[in-house]
Scaffold this motif. Structure first.
Motif, PDB file in Angstrom:
ATOM      1  N   PRO A 168       1.031  -1.161   0.004  1.00  0.00           N
ATOM      2  CA  PRO A 168       0.102  -0.140   0.052  1.00  0.00           C
ATOM      3  C   PRO A 168       0.896   1.382  -0.170  1.00  0.00           C
ATOM      4  O   PRO A 168       1.612   1.441   0.758  1.00  0.00           O
ATOM      5  CB  PRO A 168      -0.822  -0.188   1.463  1.00  0.00           C
ATOM      6  CG  PRO A 168      -0.959  -1.679   1.493  1.00  0.00           C
ATOM      7  CD  PRO A 168       0.153  -2.270   0.771  1.00  0.00           C
ATOM      8  N   GLY A 169       0.546   2.026  -0.880  1.00  0.00           N
ATOM      9  CA  GLY A 169       1.057   3.365  -0.913  1.00  0.00           C
ATOM     10  C   GLY A 169       2.476   3.600  -1.849  1.00  0.00           C
ATOM     11  O   GLY A 169       3.077   4.646  -2.067  1.00  0.00           O
ATOM     12  N   THR A 170       2.586   2.337  -2.467  1.00  0.00           N
ATOM     13  CA  THR A 170       3.955   2.342  -3.276  1.00  0.00           C
ATOM     14  C   THR A 170       3.568   2.286  -4.995  1.00  0.00           C
ATOM     15  O   THR A 170       4.558   2.213  -5.585  1.00  0.00           O
ATOM     16  CB  THR A 170       4.865   1.134  -2.830  1.00  0.00           C
ATOM     17  OG1 THR A 170       3.963   0.011  -3.223  1.00  0.00           O
ATOM     18  CG2 THR A 170       5.238   1.086  -1.792  1.00  0.00           C
ATOM     19  N   GLY A 171       2.220   2.260  -5.411  1.00  0.00           N
ATOM     20  CA  GLY A 171       2.007   2.150  -6.815  1.00  0.00           C
ATOM     21  C   GLY A 171       0.552   2.636  -7.115  1.00  0.00           C
ATOM     22  O   GLY A 171      -0.093   3.341  -6.221  1.00  0.00           O
ATOM     23  N   PHE A 172       0.261   2.435  -8.452  1.00  0.00           N
ATOM     24  CA  PHE A 172      -1.299   2.579  -8.721  1.00  0.00           C
ATOM     25  C   PHE A 172      -2.086   1.356  -9.395  1.00  0.00           C
ATOM     26  O   PHE A 172      -1.271   0.821 -10.055  1.00  0.00           O
ATOM     27  CB  PHE A 172      -1.427   3.662  -9.790  1.00  0.00           C
ATOM     28  CG  PHE A 172      -2.589   3.929 -10.166  1.00  0.00           C
ATOM     29  CD1 PHE A 172      -3.324   5.007  -9.502  1.00  0.00           C
ATOM     30  CD2 PHE A 172      -3.459   3.194 -11.036  1.00  0.00           C
ATOM     31  CE1 PHE A 172      -4.724   5.483  -9.849  1.00  0.00           C
ATOM     32  CE2 PHE A 172      -4.767   3.720 -11.692  1.00  0.00           C
ATOM     33  CZ  PHE A 172      -5.265   4.759 -10.795  1.00  0.00           C
ATOM     34  N   ALA A 173      -3.033   1.027  -9.083  1.00  0.00           N
ATOM     35  CA  ALA A 173      -3.859  -0.188  -9.749  1.00  0.00           C
ATOM     36  C   ALA A 173      -5.258   0.228  -9.500  1.00  0.00           C
ATOM     37  O   ALA A 173      -5.713   0.407  -8.261  1.00  0.00           O
ATOM     38  CB  ALA A 173      -3.481  -1.445  -9.060  1.00  0.00           C
ATOM     39  N   TYR A 174      -6.085   0.085 -10.504  1.00  0.00           N
ATOM     40  CA  TYR A 174      -7.539   0.434 -10.427  1.00  0.00           C
ATOM     41  C   TYR A 174      -8.272  -0.651  -9.947  1.00  0.00           C
ATOM     42  O   TYR A 174      -8.066  -1.869 -10.286  1.00  0.00           O
ATOM     43  CB  TYR A 174      -8.082   0.756 -11.941  1.00  0.00           C
ATOM     44  CG  TYR A 174      -9.326   1.349 -12.004  1.00  0.00           C
ATOM     45  CD1 TYR A 174      -9.692   2.344 -11.474  1.00  0.00           C
ATOM     46  CD2 TYR A 174     -10.567   0.572 -12.479  1.00  0.00           C
ATOM     47  CE1 TYR A 174     -10.934   2.781 -11.440  1.00  0.00           C
ATOM     48  CE2 TYR A 174     -11.787   1.045 -12.484  1.00  0.00           C
ATOM     49  CZ  TYR A 174     -11.881   2.046 -11.986  1.00  0.00           C
ATOM     50  OH  TYR A 174     -13.342   2.662 -11.943  1.00  0.00           O
ATOM     51  N   GLY A 175      -8.878  -0.453  -8.838  1.00  0.00           N
ATOM     52  CA  GLY A 175      -9.386  -1.671  -8.140  1.00  0.00           C
ATOM     53  C   GLY A 175     -10.629  -0.927  -7.356  1.00  0.00           C
ATOM     54  O   GLY A 175     -11.290  -0.017  -7.431  1.00  0.00           O
ATOM     55  N   ALA A 176     -11.065  -1.963  -6.237  1.00  0.00           N
ATOM     56  CA  ALA A 176     -12.288  -1.888  -5.486  1.00  0.00           C
ATOM     57  C   ALA A 176     -12.222  -0.979  -4.342  1.00  0.00           C
ATOM     58  O   ALA A 176     -12.776  -1.092  -3.223  1.00  0.00           O
ATOM     59  CB  ALA A 176     -12.785  -3.024  -5.072  1.00  0.00           C
ATOM     60  N   GLY A 177     -11.178  -0.069  -4.094  1.00  0.00           N
ATOM     61  CA  GLY A 177     -11.071   0.821  -3.187  1.00  0.00           C
ATOM     62  C   GLY A 177     -12.238   1.635  -2.605  1.00  0.00           C
ATOM     63  O   GLY A 177     -12.740   1.681  -1.325  1.00  0.00           O
ATOM     64  N   HIS A 178     -13.081   1.991  -3.539  1.00  0.00           N
ATOM     65  CA  HIS A 178     -14.324   2.632  -3.311  1.00  0.00           C
ATOM     66  C   HIS A 178     -15.398   1.580  -2.588  1.00  0.00           C
ATOM     67  O   HIS A 178     -16.202   2.292  -1.954  1.00  0.00           O
ATOM     68  CB  HIS A 178     -14.909   3.568  -4.373  1.00  0.00           C
ATOM     69  CG  HIS A 178     -14.176   4.713  -4.825  1.00  0.00           C
ATOM     70  ND1 HIS A 178     -12.997   4.755  -5.273  1.00  0.00           N
ATOM     71  CD2 HIS A 178     -14.556   5.835  -4.656  1.00  0.00           C
ATOM     72  CE1 HIS A 178     -12.539   6.047  -5.630  1.00  0.00           C
ATOM     73  NE2 HIS A 178     -13.533   6.809  -5.125  1.00  0.00           N
ATOM     74  N   ASP A 179     -15.269   0.562  -3.050  1.00  0.00           N
ATOM     75  CA  ASP A 179     -16.248  -0.442  -2.150  1.00  0.00           C
ATOM     76  C   ASP A 179     -15.991  -0.447  -0.739  1.00  0.00           C
ATOM     77  O   ASP A 179     -16.678  -0.631   0.103  1.00  0.00           O
ATOM     78  CB  ASP A 179     -16.245  -1.815  -2.904  1.00  0.00           C
ATOM     79  CG  ASP A 179     -16.711  -1.795  -4.405  1.00  0.00           C
ATOM     80  OD1 ASP A 179     -17.606  -0.864  -4.598  1.00  0.00           O
ATOM     81  OD2 ASP A 179     -16.326  -2.644  -5.152  1.00  0.00           O
ATOM     82  N   ALA A 298       6.195   9.443  -8.009  1.00  0.00           N
ATOM     83  CA  ALA A 298       6.089   7.963  -8.231  1.00  0.00           C
ATOM     84  C   ALA A 298       4.770   7.310  -8.661  1.00  0.00           C
ATOM     85  O   ALA A 298       4.857   6.525  -9.526  1.00  0.00           O
ATOM     86  CB  ALA A 298       6.715   7.222  -7.105  1.00  0.00           C
ATOM     87  N   ALA A 299       3.593   7.560  -7.553  1.00  0.00           N
ATOM     88  CA  ALA A 299       2.427   7.069  -8.244  1.00  0.00           C
ATOM     89  C   ALA A 299       1.933   7.580  -9.488  1.00  0.00           C
ATOM     90  O   ALA A 299       1.280   6.914 -10.019  1.00  0.00           O
ATOM     91  CB  ALA A 299       1.459   7.255  -6.947  1.00  0.00           C
ATOM     92  N   GLU A 300       2.058   8.733  -9.591  1.00  0.00           N
ATOM     93  CA  GLU A 300       1.684   9.393 -10.882  1.00  0.00           C
ATOM     94  C   GLU A 300       2.264   8.758 -12.238  1.00  0.00           C
ATOM     95  O   GLU A 300       1.587   8.633 -13.046  1.00  0.00           O
ATOM     96  CB  GLU A 300       1.948  10.913 -10.795  1.00  0.00           C
ATOM     97  CG  GLU A 300       1.638  11.674 -12.113  1.00  0.00           C
ATOM     98  CD  GLU A 300       1.909  13.096 -12.262  1.00  0.00           C
ATOM     99  OE1 GLU A 300       2.861  13.508 -13.162  1.00  0.00           O
ATOM    100  OE2 GLU A 300       1.449  13.864 -11.020  1.00  0.00           O
ATOM    101  N   GLN A 301       3.620   8.459 -11.808  1.00  0.00           N
ATOM    102  CA  GLN A 301       4.271   7.856 -13.070  1.00  0.00           C
ATOM    103  C   GLN A 301       3.616   6.196 -13.267  1.00  0.00           C
ATOM    104  O   GLN A 301       3.511   5.738 -14.199  1.00  0.00           O
ATOM    105  CB  GLN A 301       5.962   7.674 -12.926  1.00  0.00           C
ATOM    106  CG  GLN A 301       6.538   7.057 -13.731  1.00  0.00           C
ATOM    107  CD  GLN A 301       6.295   8.029 -15.222  1.00  0.00           C
ATOM    108  OE1 GLN A 301       6.588   9.129 -15.253  1.00  0.00           O
ATOM    109  NE2 GLN A 301       5.863   7.180 -16.199  1.00  0.00           N
ATOM    110  N   ALA A 302       3.693   5.650 -12.086  1.00  0.00           N
ATOM    111  CA  ALA A 302       3.010   4.466 -12.101  1.00  0.00           C
ATOM    112  C   ALA A 302       1.619   4.433 -12.710  1.00  0.00           C
ATOM    113  O   ALA A 302       1.245   3.640 -13.516  1.00  0.00           O
ATOM    114  CB  ALA A 302       2.948   3.864 -10.816  1.00  0.00           C
TER     115      ALA A 302
END
Length: 412
Positions: A168-179, A298-302
């Motif tokens: 957590p906090g080291t990248g980006f992936a589209y997922g169910a965070g809003h759930d 870093a997360a923006e680049q990810a």
């Protein structure tokens, strides 16, 4: 000029690419400058209802904007903290650790333990390590090894208690965070997400007869629901009824990432209220938090790398916006840090959903727009291209911060 916008979708409906659609656009002064409805709400035999601004649609991931507003309302109320670890609320969250590999011969995954705090800020920014299993090959194999279908089951835990894909906090992936964030609202308030949104979002805007997680249980909505349609296996028209498709894949929880149904008129009213920073929903400070980019360098680049990772990522997430346009993420949605000539100015916020639904908010140009239809396959490039052309023509016609009086210029 409105006629030029009409033409964007007329041929698509005539060809059978779209059974029906409603689009709306407006400005920061609250006025609807354009509205058009075309086609049918259903291709089922014996149903011949027109697609109107009151037709109720699955809005899928456009639910996320609504859930972000609900979370920020709870923060204002002192019931949630964006930077507090929420893992204690959810024992199943991240319980498997981080998936690192999958052995095809053995049919088993390898995991690395992880106990990094997960915050609401991470969940709303897609930096928590959660990723939708249908987007990640390792998670897809892991699901299959357990005899499970991706994103299936009645509860958030069934769908989203998955292995993480990074710390957590080291990248980006589209997922169910809003759930998960929606469940945090429920725990913090003692209300279902349906009840909370009705009280704090829909009722203040007088929309509670036109938005719900459970439209089939509401007399005011059930008979206005559009049916899902699909193109053929090659993505070609004419569309046919998709009788067996369940947008929620068996879900019965209030799914804060993808579970709301709404009419175009109602969702537009909500979106436009957020766009003009309506004080009935949030404070000025909370709107600043909602719209500001949340990703570090870093997360923006990810995120930008993620959009270009595969054709699937590009189709589902980039919305036809070139990779040369730098992007980041806010609690509201994707933010374009650069403009695109003839389409939008820098800082424009976007998001969309599976049945080819999409919205945009061009803060600098002072215009916003929404397109609702119910067509598969998800985020079909031909339909997303129509939405791009719609945006371009709205931008061309109304994007100069015109001082003309707001008025509805087309209807259907």
């Amino acid at each position: 000029m409105a006629q030029k916008i009409d033409q964007v979708y007329e041929a698509a409906v005539d060809s059978g690419l779209l059974p029906g659609i409603c689009v709306m656009a407006g400005n920061t002064r609250g006025g609807v400058v354009y509205c058009k409805s075309l086609g049918k709400a259903s291709l089922k035999e014996g149903r011949d209802r027109p697609f109107t601004r009151g037709t109720v649609c699955a809005i899928a991931s456009m639910t996320k904007l609504m859930t972000s507003v609900a979370v920020l309302q709870c923060v204002e109320q002192g019931k949630l903290d964006l930077d507090q670890d929420v893992r204690p609320m959810f024992p199943a969250m991240g319980k498997y650790g981080i998936i690192t590999a999958f052995d095809d011969e053995q049919g088993s995954a390898t995991f690395a333990p992880d106990s990094t705090p997960i915050t609401l800020r991470m969940l709303l920014s897609h930096t928590s390590g959660h990723e939708y299993d249908w987007l990640n090959p390792l998670l897809g194999k892991w699901r299959a090894s357990r005899g499970e279908i991706p994103w299936s089951g009645p509860t958030v835990e069934d769908k989203s208690a998955l292995p993480l894909v990074f710390a957590p906090g080291t990248g980006f992936a589209y997922g169910a965070g809003h759930d998960w964030a929606g469940k945090a609202v429920e725990i913090a308030t003692g209300m279902s997400l349906e009840e909370f949104m009705r009280k704090h979002i829909w009722a203040p805007l007088r929309l509670d007869d036109d938005i719900s997680f459970y439209p089939k249980s509401k007399i005011t909505m059930k008979n206005r629901m559009a049916d899902m349609s699909t193109l053929n296996e090659k993505g070609e028209p004419p569309a046919v009824d998709a009788a067996d498709f369940d947008m929620l894949f068996g879900g019965t929880d209030c799914l804060g990432g993808a579970g709301v149904f709404a009419s175009t008129e109602a969702y537009y009213a909500f979106m436009a209220s957020v766009f003009r920073r309506d004080s009935r929903l949030l404070s000025a400070e909370s709107y600043t938090e909602l719209f500001r980019p949340q990703l570090d360098e870093a997360a923006e680049q990810a995120f930008n790398d993620y959009l270009a990772r595969s054709p699937v990522h590009t189709q589902f997430l980039a919305l036809g916006i070139p990779h040369t346009v730098r992007k980041t993420w806010s609690f509201a949605g994707m933010v374009c840090l650069d403009g695109q000539e003839g389409r939008f100015k820098k800082g424009t916020t976007f998001w969309a959903g599976v049945p080819c639904v999409e919205w945009f908010m061009d803060h600098e140009a002072g215009i916003c727009g929404l397109a609702l239809c119910q067509i598969l396959p998800p985020m079909h490039p031909a339909v997303i291209a129509l939405h791009e052309e719609f945006q371009r023509r709205v931008f061309e016609t109304y994007g100069g911060n015109s001082q003309e009086d707001s008025r509805e210029l087309s209807s259907g």
